[in-house]
Design an enzyme around this catalytic site. Structure first.
Site, PDB file in Angstrom:
ATOM      1  N   LEU A   1       0.831  -1.208   0.000  1.00 58.77           N
ATOM      2  CA  LEU A   1       0.000   0.000   0.000  1.00 58.77           C
ATOM      3  C   LEU A   1       0.864   1.256   0.000  1.00 58.77           C
ATOM      4  O   LEU A   1       0.862   2.024   0.977  1.00 58.77           O
ATOM      5  CB  LEU A   1      -0.927   0.006   1.229  1.00 58.77           C
ATOM      6  CG  LEU A   1      -1.835  -1.209   1.401  1.00 58.77           C
ATOM      7  CD1 LEU A   1      -2.604  -1.121   2.707  1.00 58.77           C
ATOM      8  CD2 LEU A   1      -2.772  -1.347   0.224  1.00 58.77           C
ATOM      9  N   PRO A   2       1.623   1.494  -1.068  1.00 58.81           N
ATOM     10  CA  PRO A   2       2.407   2.733  -1.104  1.00 58.81           C
ATOM     11  C   PRO A   2       1.470   3.936  -1.082  1.00 58.81           C
ATOM     12  O   PRO A   2       0.416   3.923  -1.734  1.00 58.81           O
ATOM     13  CB  PRO A   2       3.182   2.624  -2.423  1.00 58.81           C
ATOM     14  CG  PRO A   2       2.419   1.659  -3.253  1.00 58.81           C
ATOM     15  CD  PRO A   2       1.721   0.725  -2.305  1.00 58.81           C
ATOM     16  N   HIS A   3       1.837   4.929  -0.310  1.00 58.90           N
ATOM     17  CA  HIS A   3       0.963   6.105  -0.196  1.00 58.90           C
ATOM     18  C   HIS A   3       1.794   7.337   0.121  1.00 58.90           C
ATOM     19  O   HIS A   3       2.895   7.233   0.659  1.00 58.90           O
ATOM     20  CB  HIS A   3      -0.103   5.888   0.881  1.00 58.90           C
ATOM     21  CG  HIS A   3       0.467   5.543   2.219  1.00 58.90           C
ATOM     22  ND1 HIS A   3       0.892   4.266   2.533  1.00 58.90           N
ATOM     23  CD2 HIS A   3       0.701   6.291   3.314  1.00 58.90           C
ATOM     24  CE1 HIS A   3       1.352   4.259   3.782  1.00 58.90           C
ATOM     25  NE2 HIS A   3       1.251   5.476   4.269  1.00 58.90           N
ATOM     26  N   ALA A   4       1.233   8.481  -0.243  1.00 61.17           N
ATOM     27  CA  ALA A   4       1.943   9.737   0.010  1.00 61.17           C
ATOM     28  C   ALA A   4       0.979  10.903  -0.090  1.00 61.17           C
ATOM     29  O   ALA A   4      -0.069  10.810  -0.728  1.00 61.17           O
ATOM     30  CB  ALA A   4       3.066   9.911  -1.013  1.00 61.17           C
TER      31      ALA A   4
END
Length: 154
Positions: free
Chosen positions: A64-67
């Site tokens: 779950l890459p997030h930014a």
């Protein structure tokens, strides 16, 4: 918050193979750019900065890459299914093949956390992940993602 509010059908993609975690982050960034008009270099930089804090591979083949991204108006997502899993430095050391990237406005607080919780909770469901892995067609994947919560609500 619902999946249908987070992701557009054009933000779902199947990738045959990718060479590395960094290449995958490029793919996620490019998908967000094409689906939402966000600037890919900004997304990539933000994702890599977040990843440097700790890996976003949550286990069981899911990442779950997030930014938080400047210029994003609301929380949006991009989904990638990899036909060949890759090493992602996940907490369980298993390779990743289901990736859901989340991008939020810089000032988003609760909305970003709600979206992350929704995606995390949903993708912890082994039956949902099995269904996603068995259907490598973007339109079908979108339907599975958006229908999963409708089934819970019924």
């Amino acid at each position: 918050m619902k999946f249908v509010d987070l992701i557009k059908p054009t933000a779902v993609k199947v990738i045959t193979s990718t060479s590395s975690k960094k290449r995958l982050m490029h793919d996620v960034s490019d998908l967000a750019e094409s689906a939402y008009g966000l600037r890919s270099p900004n997304i990539l930089e933000a994702l890599m900065e977040r990843e440097a804090l700790g890996p976003t591979g949550v286990g069981h083949g899911v990442a779950l890459p997030h930014a938080r991204i400047q210029g994003v108006d609301s929380v949006v997502g991009a989904f990638i299914l990899l036909e060949k899993p890759i090493d992602f430095d996940s907490v369980d050391r298993q390779p990743v093949d289901i990736i859901f990237g989340l991008f939020a406005p810089e000032e988003a607080g609760v909305e970003h956390l709600k979206a992350l919780a929704l995606v995390s909770r949903s993708l912890r469901n082994p039956a949902l992940c099995a269904k996603l892995r068995a259907n490598p067609v973007p339109a079908t994947l979108y339907t599975i993602l958006t229908a999963a919560e409708a089934e819970k609500a019924a």
